[in-house]
Design an enzyme around this catalytic site. Structure first.
Site, PDB file in Angstrom:
ATOM      1  CG  ASP A  63      -7.645  -4.009  -1.793  1.00 16.48           C
ATOM      2  OD1 ASP A  63      -8.099  -4.985  -2.406  1.00 16.48           O
ATOM      3  OD2 ASP A  63      -7.923  -3.772  -0.611  1.00 16.48           O
ATOM      4  CG  ASP A  85      -2.157  -0.940   0.869  1.00 13.45           C
ATOM      5  OD1 ASP A  85      -2.564  -1.004  -0.299  1.00 13.45           O
ATOM      6  OD2 ASP A  85      -2.655  -1.601   1.796  1.00 13.45           O
TER       7      ASP A  85
HETATM    8  N1  GLY Z   1      -7.070  -1.814   1.009  1.00 12.33           N
HETATM    9  C1  GLY Z   1      -7.672  -2.316   2.191  1.00 12.33           C
HETATM   10  C2  GLY Z   1      -9.123  -2.090   2.242  1.00 12.33           C
HETATM   11  O1  GLY Z   1      -9.731  -1.595   1.308  1.00 12.33           O
HETATM   12  O2  GLY Z   1      -9.692  -2.407   3.288  1.00 12.33           O
END
Ligand code: GLY
Length: 373
Positions: A148, A87
């Site tokens: 994601d 992330d």
């Molecule tokens: N990227 C983690 C979530 O959307 O919870």
């Protein structure tokens, strides 16, 4: 109406700067944001919200607060604090990259390139993916992608643009391609995650982490896909990414409930207790706004997307926004972090707040977010 909401966002965010000091809001418990040091995957959203409030209001106190967050992101990178995941794009696109875009700050640009290098450390060439979680070789997560991650790719595409180094682009495209082939299903729904064999790279199976079940469609995952593929289209001009984003968006919009804000998973049984995810609707609004920027006026899906955007923004504003609740800390009620895991299933989410303001800025000010230069 949008101006009134944006004024409210600015007023609440200003109060929150006082409340939070140098800490970062994450998700809420009993209507109070839980705060952390700069150690979570969500901390860039607070930075991004501060930058958006600065750009909307011109109030220097937002800029000061946003710059302090970027200094904190510098320390995080220098000390390698909680960066062992994919992330990095969420963290640094909305903090240091935003500062570079707004201020032209060269140190912020350099920090963002260094962050892209950290993300490159998760490249697994034998599979052609960016590994989402865990160390290389991890028995559960070693060959795993999650949808994601499409929102982390803009950091790599951008690094290619500003450095001229091809490796960033090649890795981002390879990962986008594996995501398109294996996370998106033939009926335009999506897996949250997908597993590959770590040694051979063979595709194994789809699964979920936060969704209702392995083969279900977690609405926020679908939202990440809509916006993520639209952004891959921006950088690559590959029509397959545009088409994939539109397909995912239509699937999402065909499943809006009566109040126009989605439940947490499209396959979860619906009853009076079923949780929503307002953050998925806010992310989708931004994704559709990106699509509408690039689709020609006579595109066959334009009207559907315009109507879906209008419905989504109306649903959020009328049923979920905290306008009229001056002491509320969050901007959007009824997000869900992990209904499956029992973690903040009906609360404020800092990313929901961020994307709501990004959508408003796109609509009212022609802003384009901080995902590309
Ligand atoms: N990227 C983690 C979530 O959307 O919870």
């Amino acid at each position: 109406m949008w101006q009134q909401i944006m004024d409210d966002v600015v007023q609440k965010t200003k109060q929150n700067i006082e409340r939070y000091g140098d800490l970062f809001p994450h998700v809420s418990l009993n209507d109070q944001y839980l705060l952390n040091d700069n150690t979570d995957w969500t901390d860039g959203f607070w930075s991004g919200l501060l930058w958006l409030c600065y750009e909307y209001s011109g109030d220097e106190s937002f800029k000061e607060a946003a710059r302090r967050t970027v200094a904190s992101f510098r320390k995080r990178l220098d000390n390698n604090i909680a960066l062992d995941h994919h992330d990095i794009g969420f963290l640094y696109s909305l903090s240091s990259k935003a500062q570079w875009m707004i201020d032209g700050d060269e140190e912020a640009k350099q920090l963002t390139i260094e962050a892209a290098d950290v993300l490159m450390g998760r490249w697994r060439p034998e599979i052609g993916i960016i590994q989402a979680w865990g160390p290389k070789g991890d028995p559960d997560n070693g060959g795993r992608i999650i949808i994601d991650c499409l929102m982390n790719l803009p950091l790599l595409y951008w690094a290619h643009k500003v450095t001229g180094e091809q490796k960033y682009y090649d890795v981002a495209v390879a990962h986008a391609e594996q995501s398109r082939r294996f996370l998106v299903r033939g009926d335009d729904s999506s897996y949250h995650t997908f597993y590959f064999d770590q040694e051979t790279g063979d595709a194994l199976r789809g699964g979920t982490h936060q969704g209702y079940k392995d083969g279900s469609t977690w609405t926020r995952g679908q939202a990440w896909g809509i916006y993520g593929f639209a952004l891959s289209y921006h950088y690559t001009k590959n029509e397959q990414y545009l088409e994939t984003s539109i397909r995912l968006a239509k699937y999402f919009l065909e499943r809006l409930p009566e109040d126009l804000v989605v439940y947490w998973d499209f396959d979860a049984p619906v009853n009076a207790e079923t949780k929503r995810d307002s953050s998925a609707s806010a992310i989708t609004a931004c994704g559709i706004l990106e699509l509408l920027k690039v689709l020609p006026a006579d595109h066959e899906d334009r009207a559907t997307l315009e109507k879906g955007l209008e419905q989504t923004m109306k649903g959020l504003a009328e049923g979920y926004s905290t306008v009229g609740k001056p002491d509320a800390q969050g901007l959007l009620e009824r997000g869900s972090y992990s209904v499956r895991g029992g973690h903040s299933p009906d609360d404020y989410m800092i990313w929901g707040d961020y994307y709501y303001m990004e959508a408003l800025m796109r609509i009212e000010k022609g802003h384009k977010g901080y995902w590309y230069e």
